[in-house]
Design a protein around this motif. Structure first.
Motif, mmCIF file in Angstrom:
data_model
loop_
_atom_site.group_PDB
_atom_site.id
_atom_site.type_symbol
_atom_site.label_atom_id
_atom_site.label_comp_id
_atom_site.label_asym_id
_atom_site.label_seq_id
_atom_site.Cartn_x
_atom_site.Cartn_y
_atom_site.Cartn_z
ATOM 1 N N LEU A 44 -1.183 -0.240 14.665
ATOM 2 C CA LEU A 44 -1.099 0.730 15.761
ATOM 3 C C LEU A 44 -0.903 2.101 15.139
ATOM 4 N N GLY A 45 -1.606 3.088 15.642
ATOM 5 C CA GLY A 45 -1.464 4.420 15.062
ATOM 6 C C GLY A 45 -2.471 4.680 13.967
ATOM 7 N N GLY A 46 -3.252 3.650 13.554
ATOM 8 C CA GLY A 46 -4.386 3.898 12.661
ATOM 9 C C GLY A 46 -4.194 3.513 11.216
ATOM 10 N N ALA A 47 -2.969 3.181 10.787
ATOM 11 C CA ALA A 47 -2.791 2.806 9.381
ATOM 12 C C ALA A 47 -3.605 1.548 9.066
ATOM 13 N N TRP A 48 -3.962 1.365 7.806
ATOM 14 C CA TRP A 48 -4.784 0.210 7.420
ATOM 15 C C TRP A 48 -4.282 -0.360 6.102
ATOM 16 N N ALA A 49 -4.700 -1.603 5.833
ATOM 17 C CA ALA A 49 -4.350 -2.241 4.555
ATOM 18 C C ALA A 49 -5.432 -3.244 4.193
ATOM 19 N N ILE A 50 -5.753 -3.287 2.912
ATOM 20 C CA ILE A 50 -6.692 -4.285 2.428
ATOM 21 C C ILE A 50 -5.919 -5.312 1.621
ATOM 22 N N VAL A 51 -6.071 -6.549 2.055
ATOM 23 C CA VAL A 51 -5.230 -7.626 1.538
ATOM 24 C C VAL A 51 -6.098 -8.689 0.881
ATOM 25 N N ARG A 52 -5.633 -9.176 -0.243
ATOM 26 C CA ARG A 52 -6.373 -10.254 -0.911
ATOM 27 C C ARG A 52 -5.519 -11.511 -0.940
ATOM 28 N N LEU A 53 -6.193 -12.637 -0.641
ATOM 29 C CA LEU A 53 -5.535 -13.936 -0.666
ATOM 30 C C LEU A 53 -6.043 -14.704 -1.874
ATOM 31 N N LEU A 54 -5.107 -15.027 -2.776
ATOM 32 C CA LEU A 54 -5.504 -15.728 -4.006
ATOM 33 C C LEU A 54 -4.780 -17.060 -4.090
ATOM 34 N N PHE A 74 -0.699 -20.018 -1.679
ATOM 35 C CA PHE A 74 -1.392 -18.748 -1.858
ATOM 36 C C PHE A 74 -0.476 -17.612 -2.273
ATOM 37 N N VAL A 75 -1.102 -16.582 -2.806
ATOM 38 C CA VAL A 75 -0.419 -15.319 -3.034
ATOM 39 C C VAL A 75 -1.149 -14.282 -2.193
ATOM 40 N N ILE A 76 -0.399 -13.500 -1.465
ATOM 41 C CA ILE A 76 -0.981 -12.475 -0.597
ATOM 42 C C ILE A 76 -0.679 -11.130 -1.249
ATOM 43 N N VAL A 77 -1.721 -10.369 -1.521
ATOM 44 C CA VAL A 77 -1.559 -9.118 -2.264
ATOM 45 C C VAL A 77 -2.137 -7.969 -1.451
ATOM 46 N N VAL A 78 -1.404 -6.878 -1.336
ATOM 47 C CA VAL A 78 -1.970 -5.691 -0.706
ATOM 48 C C VAL A 78 -2.634 -4.865 -1.801
ATOM 49 N N LEU A 79 -3.959 -4.785 -1.760
ATOM 50 C CA LEU A 79 -4.691 -4.065 -2.807
ATOM 51 C C LEU A 79 -4.649 -2.562 -2.578
ATOM 52 N N ARG A 80 -4.894 -2.160 -1.315
ATOM 53 C CA ARG A 80 -4.879 -0.741 -0.978
ATOM 54 C C ARG A 80 -4.377 -0.605 0.443
ATOM 55 N N HIS A 81 -3.845 0.564 0.737
ATOM 56 C CA HIS A 81 -3.332 0.754 2.106
ATOM 57 C C HIS A 81 -3.253 2.238 2.429
ATOM 58 N N ALA A 82 -3.199 2.529 3.718
ATOM 59 C CA ALA A 82 -3.047 3.907 4.151
ATOM 60 C C ALA A 82 -1.630 4.375 3.813
ATOM 61 N N ARG A 83 -1.527 5.647 3.539
ATOM 62 C CA ARG A 83 -0.212 6.194 3.223
ATOM 63 C C ARG A 83 0.747 5.980 4.408
ATOM 64 N N GLY A 84 1.925 5.510 4.117
ATOM 65 C CA GLY A 84 2.925 5.328 5.165
ATOM 66 C C GLY A 84 2.795 4.030 5.946
ATOM 67 N N ALA A 85 1.817 3.193 5.588
ATOM 68 C CA ALA A 85 1.660 1.934 6.322
ATOM 69 C C ALA A 85 2.887 1.058 6.109
ATOM 70 N N GLU A 86 3.319 0.396 7.136
ATOM 71 C CA GLU A 86 4.500 -0.468 7.006
ATOM 72 C C GLU A 86 4.056 -1.844 6.554
ATOM 73 N N LEU A 87 4.172 -2.073 5.250
ATOM 74 C CA LEU A 87 3.598 -3.276 4.660
ATOM 75 C C LEU A 87 4.495 -4.500 4.791
ATOM 76 N N ALA A 95 2.100 -14.016 5.823
ATOM 77 C CA ALA A 95 2.653 -15.187 5.119
ATOM 78 C C ALA A 95 2.947 -16.318 6.110
ATOM 79 N N ALA A 96 3.416 -15.943 7.285
ATOM 80 C CA ALA A 96 3.752 -16.965 8.291
ATOM 81 C C ALA A 96 2.494 -17.695 8.775
ATOM 82 N N THR A 97 1.427 -16.936 9.064
ATOM 83 C CA THR A 97 0.222 -17.606 9.579
ATOM 84 C C THR A 97 -0.489 -18.378 8.462
ATOM 85 N N VAL A 98 -0.487 -17.818 7.249
ATOM 86 C CA VAL A 98 -1.124 -18.535 6.131
ATOM 87 C C VAL A 98 -0.418 -19.865 5.934
#
Ligand code: ZN
Length: 377
Positions: A44-54, A74-87, A95-98
């Protein structure tokens, strides 16, 4: 290393989709790669994150500074994200849904692609000159090909650390007009390209260029001279006919009763042979020295190759080429027991040779056409 099995889509979707209830993050898209899954989330508000599942096995390859979360599989990794995104809340929820769905996820063994056994390669596709240049027993290479093939060829050689020059010409009736020159040094390929282009100059500069080309390609000077001499027979009316006659006269002049198989150039039109120049004589020591070096390299990679160069071969003045089987004939000569055309339109020549006697000079007295029989052992 395991790869992602092809029928996991529903499971992956379930693992990555976040519950809508009170959502601050939601899944925009995902894509399964061979060994991991990438997903893009939006807040919400436009922040984004790119996540990799290994897979857990891959976890050691994740840089320590990246935000991660682990589940049993699995390991869940945030590769890139918008500044200020609440990771943190994002990682918690993924992690819960995985973890809720990962039991159904399946890894698969990658399909192994067996490497072809090089000794079972069609000998016609053995890259003789390339092997020789890579092994350093031939100083340079001139490859004639179609323009669209050149970038690939150039790339291969550059990657191996060779110097390369490509030259466009208007020669070559079949449209393959690009020459790729390959050598260890830039000076060598530049000289070769220069000599190639100077062959378009009027006589006698053309012949000097031809000699230089031969020398730069590692051909013995005596054999290059023999080639130059054979071109003097050209009449200039029909380039195709000229070339056929010159080929015959050059080989005819090089005849010896029994030659080393490594010098056999009578199968060149079948893409079989070690040297790419015709020797001045099939007993030329310089040509044999060049052929020996190449034979060693090729035989090591493709055992049995030289064996294909043994045997008896006939050529006539139309450059028709025929492989022969000989049996003892009258007066120390031989008789043709079997004759197989190895070149298009040579069937007639093969038929005429059948049953003929070959004398001690490799001549076939019964035939009117100029021709010669060569033996390689
Ligand atoms: Zn020679």
């Amino acid at each position: 290393v395991a790869v992602i099995a092809p029928d996991n889509d529903a499971t992956i979707s379930a693992m990555l989709r976040l519950p809508k209830q009170g959502a601050s993050w939601w899944l925009e898209q995902w894509q399964a790669r061979e060994r991991w899954i990438d997903a893009r989330y939006r807040a919400l508000g436009g922040a984004w994150a790119i996540v990799r599942l290994l897979g857990r096995d891959e976890a050691r390859r994740v840089p320590a500074q990246l935000p991660t979360r682990a589940t049993p599989r699995f390991v869940i990794v945030v590769l890139r994200h918008a500044r200020g995104a609440e990771l943190e809340p994002l990682l918690d929820r993924i992690a819960a849904t995985v973890q809720a769905h990962e039991q159904r996820f399946r890894w698969a063994e990658p399909k192994s692609s067996p490497k072809p056994d090089p000794t079972r390669l069609d000998p016609r596709s053995v890259p003789v000159e390339r092997l020789a240049v890579k092994a350093g027993v031939k100083p340079a290479l001139r490859i004639r090909l179609y323009q669209w093939e050149a970038p690939y060829e150039v790339g291969l050689w550059l990657r191996e650390g060779f110097a390369v020059t490509a030259v466009e010409t208007d020669a070559g009736a079949d449209g393959a007009r690009t020459y790729v020159m390959v050598a260890r040094t830039r000076a060598h390929v530049d000289a070769l390209a220069d000599a190639e282009l100077r062959q378009f100059l009027p006589m006698p500069a053309q012949l000097d260029a031809l000699r230089e080309c031969g020398e730069l390609l590692g051909y013995p000077p005596c054999c290059v001279e023999a080639f130059v001499r054979s071109t003097e027979l050209e009449e200039g009316r029909d380039a195709e006919l000229d070339s056929r006659r010159c080929n015959f006269h050059r080989l005819d002049a090089a005849w010896v009763p029994l030659a080393d198989a490594r010098l056999n150039t009578l199968r060149q039109h079948e893409s079989l042979g070690l040297i790419s120049f015709d020797p001045c004589s099939f007993a030329c020591p310089a040509a044999l020295a060049a052929a020996e070096g190449i034979a060693e390299v090729v035989e090591a990679a493709h055992p049995g190759y030289v064996e294909l160069l043994r045997g008896s071969f006939a050529i006539n003045h139309d450059d028709d080429r025929v492989a022969l089987e000989l049996e003892p004939g009258p007066a120390g000569g031989a008789r043709v027991r079997a004759a197989t055309a190895t070149r298009a339109n040579a069937e007639g020549f093969a038929a005429r040779l059948l049953g003929c006697c070959v004398d001690e000079d490799g001549r076939v007295p019964e035939l009117d056409e100029p021709c010669r029989v060569f033996r390689f052992a």
